[in-house]
Design an enzyme around this catalytic site. Sequence first.
Site, short mmCIF file in Angstrom:
data_model
loop_
_atom_site.label_atom_id
_atom_site.label_comp_id
_atom_site.label_asym_id
_atom_site.label_seq_id
_atom_site.Cartn_x
_atom_site.Cartn_y
_atom_site.Cartn_z
NE ARG A 1 4.51 1.43 0.13
CZ ARG A 1 5.42 1.26 1.09
NH1 ARG A 1 6.67 1.64 0.88
NH2 ARG A 1 5.11 0.72 2.24
CG HIS B 1 17.52 -37.47 -3.03
ND1 HIS B 1 17.61 -38.59 -2.24
CD2 HIS B 1 18.80 -37.16 -3.38
CE1 HIS B 1 18.87 -38.95 -2.10
NE2 HIS B 1 19.62 -38.08 -2.79
CB CYS C 1 -0.95 0.05 1.20
SG CYS C 1 -2.06 -1.34 1.35
CE LYS D 1 13.95 -11.01 -8.80
NZ LYS D 1 14.13 -11.65 -7.61
CD1 TRP E 1 -0.72 -5.88 -3.17
CD2 TRP E 1 -1.25 -6.82 -1.22
NE1 TRP E 1 -0.38 -7.22 -3.24
CE2 TRP E 1 -0.70 -7.81 -2.06
CE3 TRP E 1 -1.66 -7.18 0.07
CZ2 TRP E 1 -0.53 -9.14 -1.65
CZ3 TRP E 1 -1.51 -8.50 0.48
CH2 TRP E 1 -0.96 -9.45 -0.39
CG ASN F 1 0.51 0.06 4.48
OD1 ASN F 1 0.02 -1.04 4.25
ND2 ASN F 1 1.80 0.31 4.34
N GLY F 2 -1.67 -1.43 6.61
CA GLY F 2 -1.51 -2.33 7.74
C GLY F 2 -2.71 -3.23 7.90
CE LYS G 1 11.76 -3.08 -4.45
NZ LYS G 1 12.48 -4.03 -5.29
CD GLU H 1 9.96 -11.89 -7.38
OE1 GLU H 1 9.83 -11.47 -6.22
OE2 GLU H 1 10.96 -11.64 -8.07
CD GLU I 1 16.76 -13.59 -6.52
OE1 GLU I 1 16.41 -12.48 -6.97
OE2 GLU I 1 16.23 -14.12 -5.52
#
Length: 619
Positions: free
Chosen positions: A27, A514, A2, A495, A74, A100-101, A614, A498, A491
């Site tokens: 964000r 395995h 947010c 990416k 968000w 926000n929260g 973000k 995402e 990583e």
Amino acid sequence: MCGIIGYIGNRRAQDVVVRGLTRLEYRGYDSAGIATLKAGEVGIVKRQGKLRILIDELKHNPLEGTIGIGHTRWATHGIPNDTNAHPHLDCSGKIAVVHNGIIENYLELKKKLIKEGHKFSSETDTETISHLIEKLYKGDLEKAVLGAVKLLKGSYAIAVIHKDEPEVLVGARCDSPLVVGVGKGENFLASDVPAVLDYTKEIIYLENHEVIKLTRGGVTVKDLTGRDIRKKASTINWDISQAEKSGCPHFMLKEIYEQGDVLEHVLGERLEGTRIVFEELKIKEASFRKFKKVAIVACGTAYHASLVGKYMLEEYVRIPCWVDTSSEFRYRNPMVDKETLVIIVSQSGETADSLAALRESKRRDAITLGICNVVGSSIAREADGVIYTHAGPEIAVASTKAYTAQLAVFYLLTLYLARLKGTTSRPKLEYLTRELKKMPAIMNEVIYEYRSDYNTLAAYAEEFKRYYLEKHNKSYFLYLGRNINYPSALEGALKLKEISYISAEGYPAGEMKHGPIALIDENPWVVCIAVKSKTYDKMLSNIQEIKARGGIIIAVATEGDKEILHHKVNYIIEVPRVEELFSPLLVVIPLQLLAYYVAREFGYDIDQPRNLAKSVTVE
């Protein structure tokens, strides 16, 4: 998560607030809204979807006034729609709130307010705040906000305006970031510094349980008892131009291109010859000599950087080290004590779970060290010591240059601690330091290789899309790495997930037999990180096993490696040969770019991928 922006001054508030919201788009959000005060009335416009939808609406129905608040939401409580978008009003329409929260006790408060006659229009927890302030308002907005936040449980950063007090903007924070921009005849509230940098570089960082009152002429801060608190403004030393795209089509691409320069900046700031200097560290050398184990806590990309850090610290500092996800650390009984160094890694310095892990570690008397990018952030302020990555603003949601900067700090910290504890010989440390100094130039060579719009990685992405569509969306990626480049595999997979929404998983290559080998047929594309290393021969064996089962292989290999060509990989990405310790810095660049070009092929929103934010400032 947010974005909040508030303004009071002499400019048209709508213009300032909308501009601030555009600076906060990174964000992550699913709706946006704005409220202003004009002639004793609250004007409000809010819309589901991207900010451009709100901006189009404001062109047809502008909001006047010189005081206003805005928000990018968000969704947590309630689906994304116009009604659940912020700002939220009270019953009378006099009070507007952005938040926000997460208010954890909102249902309990909401039930009481409904019994008292308050009528709710949304599904959000935020609307509870506006009705609570309405109930407590007795002609003083600041006092009403003070009373309301005392009743809230959870996290919040809020901005509030009231039609009867057109010269006042009130804010408050608890576990969600909120900063104040101090101007001349105008003042600002925001979730993050970039929202106000067009107007001021003088910033006040609010602490938990502080309430701030802004007028055109100044700001006053109080704690929850109503006691005045003196706050000093900090001057931001970077410019808003650093948060622009610099001619690149996306922030992510710009930030990938910046990584060599970021590394050079970090090293240049910290190295004096072969001596490593952390001016802001604050933790004394004697304290560092005492700890007997290291715990690193982080989330997402920072977690992967921390895994690389674990390899470094165990190899050269010869000390037990483990890495934990922040969200798990706080909900068990972690074995940290006064002999433990707990390192908290966070780009924003505001990640909710990482902040909670820091506080839990401090309760257990551990030495706490923050590694973060944002000066003045909560983790930076609350940890016993801090090392800033100084990567500059990172706007794309998918982190790239922050990862490189975090790796750089781990390299420097490892060399620093190895010297301090005497666990690695001085000649070896001096050699590694000299090799590390060469890495910025080598990174820039790798980046230069792919700076043309159409390059080998773009071509691979194009071929993958064609293959994916031919297979009716059934293809996916596996990423395999060993030793210090196992985190690079994680990583790379992250990416791709995402920003392209393609299924991708990272594994240590030795674990393939395995379980993951069951996935391999003609469908998966397998990225094998096969640079020259102590486990190189083992990776070649893994490649043969994949080929025998029809997998399509992209190999990240050392420049000039002839042997890997004999293994008939489908595609090859070359990087220069360097010390294995530093290879993650090079390997990650093509992995980031491959994800970028795949997402570009599919036409996705690269800088603002769906459902992601973000900075995750709520649980």
